[in-house]
Design an enzyme around this catalytic site. Structure first.
Site, mmCIF file in Angstrom:
data_model
loop_
_atom_site.group_PDB
_atom_site.id
_atom_site.type_symbol
_atom_site.label_atom_id
_atom_site.label_comp_id
_atom_site.label_asym_id
_atom_site.label_seq_id
_atom_site.Cartn_x
_atom_site.Cartn_y
_atom_site.Cartn_z
ATOM 1 N N GLU A 5 0.834 -1.215 0.000
ATOM 2 C CA GLU A 5 0.000 0.000 0.000
ATOM 3 C C GLU A 5 0.865 1.259 0.000
ATOM 4 O OE1 GLU A 5 -2.926 -0.317 3.131
ATOM 5 O OE2 GLU A 5 -4.179 -1.607 1.906
ATOM 6 N N GLU A 45 -5.422 -8.189 -1.328
ATOM 7 C CA GLU A 45 -6.080 -8.054 -0.024
ATOM 8 C C GLU A 45 -7.537 -7.742 -0.263
ATOM 9 O OE1 GLU A 45 -4.621 -5.415 3.040
ATOM 10 O OE2 GLU A 45 -2.550 -5.870 2.506
HETATM 11 C C1 BGP Z 1 -4.453 -2.890 4.810
HETATM 12 C C2 BGP Z 1 -3.105 -3.386 5.264
HETATM 13 C C3 BGP Z 1 -3.122 -4.662 6.009
HETATM 14 C C4 BGP Z 1 -4.393 -4.967 6.746
HETATM 15 C C5 BGP Z 1 -5.650 -4.461 6.123
HETATM 16 C C6 BGP Z 1 -6.871 -4.490 6.991
HETATM 17 O O1 BGP Z 1 -4.455 -1.518 4.802
HETATM 18 O O2 BGP Z 1 -2.237 -3.572 4.172
HETATM 19 O O3 BGP Z 1 -1.941 -4.769 6.731
HETATM 20 O O4 BGP Z 1 -4.294 -4.983 8.077
HETATM 21 O O5 BGP Z 1 -5.529 -3.184 5.599
HETATM 22 O O6 BGP Z 1 -6.876 -3.400 7.849
HETATM 23 P P1 BGP Z 1 -7.102 -3.564 9.393
HETATM 24 O O7 BGP Z 1 -6.058 -4.492 9.855
HETATM 25 O O8 BGP Z 1 -6.937 -2.209 9.964
HETATM 26 O O9 BGP Z 1 -8.465 -4.106 9.540
#
Ligand code: BGP
Length: 487
Positions: free
Chosen positions: A176, A383
């Site tokens: 990201e 993701e």
């Molecule tokens: C993205 C990241 C991840 C992950 C995901 C979910 O932004 O790359 O590392 O964690 O989001 O977000 P969260 O963990 O805050 O629910």
């Protein structure tokens, strides 16, 4: 019915700092993520300059993959994973970031993981930097705003490309990367210094003469150069390497049909999906960057050598995370919500999860079409998923039908996008085995097909158990996405 191509890379994703634990074991150094406390939807995570006793730091324990890796890979194998996205903790390999020699125990740890993946026929998809950097680089150099960090990263990348040649073929440079445009990403992605005790989104420490945005965009630029150099080295080490960018992508809709709202939404989408994408895929900053820099009085240090590296080090595929969509308006009307660390207006046509993230499968199809339309290179969704509170029933079962419903919708949307002509090559759901949240640090915000017995009160023995979605996803993969039914 959705039709996925032969050889489609089905799988799931994790990140070292949210999952491995063992933060100071076998020579690992402290990373930026190790200095972040836990939080929740109402209480932000905080940064502390030193580790405070009696304070909870989720990365220190994560889901203890470090001691459960064999069991976890077996679960992924049982689901029929074709790929597994994981990150290497830079600090396991170079504990301070600027060390002369790598840490052998760190190299050994990932080698055994990749070898087991190979035995299972699972292609690892490895992120070099997933929301972490050696904390020493923040202290001694001010993080990514210092261009000396480029060489440290490139050295690290070269080390692991050489070490895992033949075991790993798919790589992502920075997770990201575009989050560095936001206050959330300044420390998280850019390792820029925060004041002791500051919340994660506080203003970061900047160089004399600079300001917050200037520091963020210089750090981002330095990452572009580091990424491009890594891509070139990765290809030189092994021409079979496929190296991608990774962007937090999505779509912002205009709240009304006012042309001003549409323009604002368009510019927001440009900044989110194309700003970094153009640099990493096309090898140059987009035309709209010039005006953005002028309007915001940002003056970057960009050398001719940087420009050349960026032009030469373009990626092989565009990968992105997609969770939700947003809404933009020029009137200050309507309710606000926070989606993936970005505030936007609430969309009356969509439902929201417990963290205020809109659930919008069609938004994924729109995003896939737009990105493919601009770049015409293979795409990967690396993701996607639903963060939710899971309930363990008396008999130990976990009936996560809400998660299955979310994923069904998004897989269907991907199938439609493929039918629209998009060259989509893989899909890795987020947090395939439960792990700590990046945004809030919660263990109780779960995404997994496999439950990890550990909660926000730091109770639980880390034992694993498959949820209902585990059996469902296994069937989805076995049918190459043609059977999404939940029965
Ligand atoms: C993205 C990241 C991840 C992950 C995901 C979910 O932004 O790359 O590392 O964690 O989001 O977000 P969260 O963990 O805050 O629910």
């Amino acid at each position: 019915m959705a039709q996925f191509p032969e050889g489609f890379l089905w799988g799931g994703a994790t990140a070292a700092n949210q999952y491995e634990g063992a933060w100071n074991v076998d020579g690992k150094g402290p990373s930026t993520a190790d200095m972040l406390t836990g939080g929740d939807v109402d209480h932000p995570r905080h940064f502390t300059k030193t580790i405070e006793p009696d304070t909870y730091y989720p990365s220190h324990t994560g889901s203890d993959f470090y001691h459960h890796w064999e069991e976890d890979l077996e679960y992924l194998h049982r689901m029929g994973f074709k790929t597994y996205r994981l990150s290497i903790a830079w600090t396991r390999i170079f504990p301070n970031g600027d060390d002369a020699q790598p840490n052998q125990k760190g190299l050994d740890f990932y080698r055994q993981v990749f070898k087991r993946c190979q035995e299972y026929g699972i292609e690892p998809l490895v992120t070099l930097s997933h929301y972490e950097a050696p904390y020493h680089l923040t202290e001694a150099y001010g993080g990514w705003q210092d261009r000396r960090v480029i060489d440290f990263f490139v050295n690290y990348a070269q080390t692991v490309f050489r070490e895992y040649k033949g075991l790993v073929h798919y790589w992502l440079t920075f997770n990201e990367i575009n989050m560095l445009q936001s206050p959330f990403g300044a420390y998280m992605a850019g390792a820029l210094p925060l004041a002791d005790g500051a919340p994660l989104t506080a203003p970061v420490g900047v160089r004399a003469g600079g300001d917050q945005l200037q520091a963020q965009y210089q750090a981002l630029h330095n990452q572009f150069v580091a990424s491009a150099k890594a891509v070139q080295i990765g290809h030189a080490v092994d021409p079979d390497n496929m190296i991608g960018c990774m962007i937090a992508a999505g779509v912002d809709y205009p709240l009304t049909s006012k042309p001003e709202d549409t323009f604002k939404a368009d510019m927001s989408n440009n900044m989110r999906n194309y700003f970094c994408g153009d640099v990493q895929v096309r090898g140059e900053y987009p035309a709209f960057a010039k005006r953005f820099f002028n309007d915001n009085d940002i003056h970057l240090d960009i050398t001719d050598e940087d420009r050349q590296a960026i032009a030469m080090g373009t990626v092989d595929f565009y990968s992105f995370s997609y969770y939700s969509s947003g809404v933009q308006t020029t009137t200050n009307e309507g309710e606000q919500t926070e989606s993936n660390q970005t505030k936007t207006n609430k969309n009356p046509y969509l439902k929201y999860n417990d963290w205020g993230w809109a659930m919008d499968p069609l938004g994924l199809r729109i995003t896939l079409n737009r990105i493919y339309g601009r770049y015409d290179i293979p795409l990967m969704v690396v993701e996607n998923g639903l963060g939710a509170f899971d309930k363990v029933e008396a008999d130990g079962s976990i009936n996560d039908d809400y998660r299955i419903a979310y994923l069904q919708g998004h897989i269907q949307a991907m199938g439609e996008a493929i039918a629209d002509g998009v060259d989509l090559i893989g899909y890795t759901t987020w947090g395939c085995i439960d792990l700590a949240s990046a945004g809030t640090g919660q263990m109780d915000k779960r995404y997994g097909f496999v439950y990890v017995n550990r909660n926000d009160k730091q109770e639980g023995d880390y034992s694993r158990s498959p949820k209902k979605s585990f059996y469902w996803y296994k069937k989805v993969i076995a049918s190459n996405g043609t059977d999404l039914s939940n029965d």
